[in-house]
Design a protein around this motif. Structure first.
Motif, PDB file in Angstrom:
ATOM      1  N   ALA A   1       9.081  10.314   0.875  1.00  0.00           N
ATOM      2  CA  ALA A   1       9.105   9.506   2.114  1.00  0.00           C
ATOM      3  C   ALA A   1       9.064   7.956   1.557  1.00  0.00           C
ATOM      4  CB  ALA A   1       7.850   9.716   3.120  1.00  0.00           C
ATOM      5  N   GLU A   2       9.657   7.213   2.660  1.00  0.00           N
ATOM      6  CA  GLU A   2       9.802   5.807   2.347  1.00  0.00           C
ATOM      7  C   GLU A   2       8.180   5.561   2.606  1.00  0.00           C
ATOM      8  OE1 GLU A   2      11.761   3.879   1.350  1.00  0.00           O
ATOM      9  OE2 GLU A   2      13.437   5.211   0.988  1.00  0.00           O
TER      10      GLU A   2
ATOM     11  N   ARG B   1       1.383   9.688  11.135  1.00  0.00           N
ATOM     12  CA  ARG B   1       2.508   9.477  10.196  1.00  0.00           C
ATOM     13  C   ARG B   1       2.722  10.611   8.936  1.00  0.00           C
ATOM     14  NH1 ARG B   1       4.561   3.152  10.245  1.00  0.00           N
ATOM     15  NH2 ARG B   1       4.554   3.004  12.590  1.00  0.00           N
ATOM     16  N   ILE B   2       1.681  10.523   8.418  1.00  0.00           N
ATOM     17  CA  ILE B   2       1.571  11.689   7.277  1.00  0.00           C
ATOM     18  C   ILE B   2       1.803  13.018   7.862  1.00  0.00           C
ATOM     19  CG2 ILE B   2       0.208  12.701   5.326  1.00  0.00           C
ATOM     20  CD1 ILE B   2      -0.618   9.414   4.821  1.00  0.00           C
TER      21      ILE B   2
ATOM     22  N   GLU C   1       5.994  23.344  -3.582  1.00  0.00           N
ATOM     23  CA  GLU C   1       7.394  23.383  -3.278  1.00  0.00           C
ATOM     24  C   GLU C   1       7.956  22.796  -2.054  1.00  0.00           C
ATOM     25  OE1 GLU C   1       7.960  27.380  -3.245  1.00  0.00           O
ATOM     26  OE2 GLU C   1       7.099  27.722  -5.324  1.00  0.00           O
ATOM     27  N   ARG C   2       6.845  22.400  -1.009  1.00  0.00           N
ATOM     28  CA  ARG C   2       7.470  22.112   0.324  1.00  0.00           C
ATOM     29  C   ARG C   2       6.781  20.849   0.794  1.00  0.00           C
ATOM     30  NH1 ARG C   2       7.416  27.102   3.721  1.00  0.00           N
ATOM     31  NH2 ARG C   2       6.260  26.181   5.524  1.00  0.00           N
ATOM     32  N   PHE C   3       5.580  20.837   0.791  1.00  0.00           N
ATOM     33  CA  PHE C   3       4.509  19.485   1.432  1.00  0.00           C
ATOM     34  C   PHE C   3       4.506  18.476   0.718  1.00  0.00           C
ATOM     35  CE2 PHE C   3       3.730  23.603   4.018  1.00  0.00           C
ATOM     36  CZ  PHE C   3       4.205  23.064   5.200  1.00  0.00           C
ATOM     37  N   MET C   4       4.023  18.866  -0.725  1.00  0.00           N
ATOM     38  CA  MET C   4       4.054  17.594  -1.398  1.00  0.00           C
ATOM     39  C   MET C   4       5.411  16.912  -1.744  1.00  0.00           C
ATOM     40  SD  MET C   4       0.894  19.176  -3.933  1.00  0.00           S
ATOM     41  CE  MET C   4       0.958  17.961  -5.201  1.00  0.00           C
ATOM     42  N   PRO C   5       6.497  17.642  -1.996  1.00  0.00           N
ATOM     43  CA  PRO C   5       7.778  16.733  -2.197  1.00  0.00           C
ATOM     44  C   PRO C   5       8.224  16.059  -1.123  1.00  0.00           C
ATOM     45  CG  PRO C   5       7.833  19.141  -2.962  1.00  0.00           C
ATOM     46  CD  PRO C   5       6.581  18.972  -2.354  1.00  0.00           C
TER      47      PRO C   5
ATOM     48  N   MET D   1       0.959  -1.264   0.053  1.00  0.00           N
ATOM     49  CA  MET D   1      -0.309   0.030   0.058  1.00  0.00           C
ATOM     50  C   MET D   1       0.836   1.225   0.040  1.00  0.00           C
ATOM     51  SD  MET D   1      -2.836   1.135   2.853  1.00  0.00           S
ATOM     52  CE  MET D   1      -3.838  -0.273   2.620  1.00  0.00           C
ATOM     53  N   ARG D   2       0.600   2.057  -0.958  1.00  0.00           N
ATOM     54  CA  ARG D   2       1.254   3.357  -0.856  1.00  0.00           C
ATOM     55  C   ARG D   2       0.589   4.333  -1.872  1.00  0.00           C
ATOM     56  NH1 ARG D   2       4.488   3.334  -5.806  1.00  0.00           N
ATOM     57  NH2 ARG D   2       5.968   4.653  -4.953  1.00  0.00           N
ATOM     58  N   ILE D   3       1.135   5.620  -1.463  1.00  0.00           N
ATOM     59  CA  ILE D   3       0.735   6.878  -2.303  1.00  0.00           C
ATOM     60  C   ILE D   3       1.456   6.806  -3.642  1.00  0.00           C
ATOM     61  CG2 ILE D   3       0.417   9.278  -2.395  1.00  0.00           C
ATOM     62  CD1 ILE D   3       0.313   9.406   0.603  1.00  0.00           C
ATOM     63  N   VAL D   4       0.762   6.631  -4.678  1.00  0.00           N
ATOM     64  CA  VAL D   4       1.430   6.635  -5.921  1.00  0.00           C
ATOM     65  C   VAL D   4       1.622   7.954  -6.755  1.00  0.00           C
ATOM     66  CG1 VAL D   4       0.884   4.378  -6.359  1.00  0.00           C
ATOM     67  CG2 VAL D   4      -0.661   5.944  -7.182  1.00  0.00           C
TER      68      VAL D   4
END
Length: 390
Positions: free
Chosen positions: A73-74, A90-91, A64-68, A1-4
């Motif tokens: 992240a692992e 955790r996110i 520029e900051r939060f989405m990157p 499971m992951r954010i793609v």
């Protein structure tokens, strides 16, 4: 499971309306999509979020900051292994990594947009409405089947006089609202009193009308309005002065016995704590309007509710600003006192599910997985284009 994938777009909600402090001619909203590799009904699960009105789209901060940070992240560090889903906490920690404390301005809005989308995805992965997921996790399964809502409007328009205000409020009553809110502070006290009396004549009783100054007043003006308003017995007198001027709020309480409301422009549990410590608010009558979408999201809002409990406040004294479905789910799942509603402005982000009518100022929630955006066609059309883009 992951954010793609993570996607963001800016949508205008510009209008010629104004309150006592700002106009909305250039107002924008960020919409985000959190795309996961989880498949439900043959399609990837996508969580959606957006920021509440009154704050501009935090597009630069997101891109520029939060989405990157989330992209880099692992994947395993963002997972709730026990529940086999994304972990909003955790996110949140990932988003706030390397951020100094304090300075809860537009940063809190950007994080709140992503947090909303994450919770939408988590509830969709679980296959339940968000309000049900929250009730199961934090309230022993107890859900409010309907939520109190009031109609927020009564803005200042260039060519809208008293008759226009009357017609607007009457339309809210026709759509099932019992309590309405209007703006004050954008004209003279004498003119505002005329507007208030015209509004009361429509809604039927002063305790069905709230007024909102949007932080416009200095102390002397706030007191002058308090003295003029107190005899009416309004539903509440909202945000008279600057939201961080706790001394003004505390002093005003000495001049105004009926209910007051504030908090929509406080964006952290620390600011909420200071308001309760120093703002002179009364837990038996006043209302707190913290908006989770503007204040780092639900993860932070849960901390704010903990602060309230420590200071002897019930969650029932919370009626969040913003008028969006995220807070509506939170109100139903966590037992808040209600939620704001915008029947006519900030389209298509205003209002709730199309098949949930307001009756006597209460609204139900759809039995739909997630926040329920899919049950609001005009809004979901904007989100779907983003979520399904390649």
């Amino acid at each position: 499971m992951r954010i793609v994938d993570l996607r963001e777009t800016v949508v205008p909600i510009k209008s010629d309306l104004r309150n006592a402090y700002i106009d909305f001619s250039q107002m924008t909203v960020s919409v985000v999509a959190v795309v996961t590799d989880v498949v439900r009904d043959g399609r990837p699960v996508v969580g959606y979020g957006f920021n509440s009105n009154g704050r501009y789209a935090p597009s630069g901060l997101l891109r520029e900051r939060f989405m990157p940070r989330l992209r880099n992240a692992e994947p395993q560090t963002l997972i709730d292994e026990e529940r086999e889903t994304l972990d909003p906490f955790r996110i949140w920690d990932c988003l706030m990594a390397n951020e100094k404390p304090g300075g809860h301005g537009e940063r809190s809005v950007a994080v709140g947009v992503l947090d909303m989308a994450v919770w939408d995805a988590v509830a969709k992965i679980a296959g339940v409405p968000l309000y049900r997921l929250l009730a199961d996790r934090y309230r022993g399964g107890e859900v409010d089947e309907k939520v109190f809502v009031y109609a927020a409007g009564g803005y200042y328009y260039p060519d809208k006089g008293l008759q226009g205000l009357r017609d607007e409020l009457r339309s809210y009553l026709d759509r099932g609202y019992r309590v309405c809110k209007m703006k004050i502070g954008g004209t003279s006290l004498a003119e505002d009193i005329k507007r208030i009396e015209a509004a009361i004549a429509v809604v039927g009783a002063a305790d069905r009308l709230a007024v909102d100054a949007n932080g416009r007043f200095d102390l002397d003006t706030a007191i002058a309005y308090a003295r003029a308003l107190e005899p009416y017995g309004l539903f509440w007198y909202e945000e008279a002065g600057d939201p961080l001027d706790y001394q003004l709020q505390a002093t005003l309480a000495q001049y105004y016995a009926p209910a007051m409301a504030t908090g929509e422009n406080l964006f952290s549990h620390q600011d909420a704590r200071n308001l309760l410590r120093y703002g002179g608010l009364r837990a038996d009558r006043d209302w707190l309007q913290f908006d989770c979408a503007l204040s780092y999201g639900l993860v932070e809002y849960l901390r704010t509710l903990d602060v309230l409990a420590v200071h002897g406040w019930s969650a029932r004294r919370c009626i969040p600003h913003g008028g969006h479905q995220f807070s509506l789910n939170i109100a139903a799942g966590l037992g808040l006192g209600g939620n704001e509603s915008y029947p006519d402005v900030f389209w298509p982000f205003n209002g709730f599910a199309a098949d949930c009518a307001v009756e006597d100022s209460y609204v139900g929630l759809p039995d739909a997985a997630g926040i329920g955006f899919e049950r609001k066609p005009e809004l979901y059309a904007v989100m779907q284009r983003l979520g399904e883009s390649q």
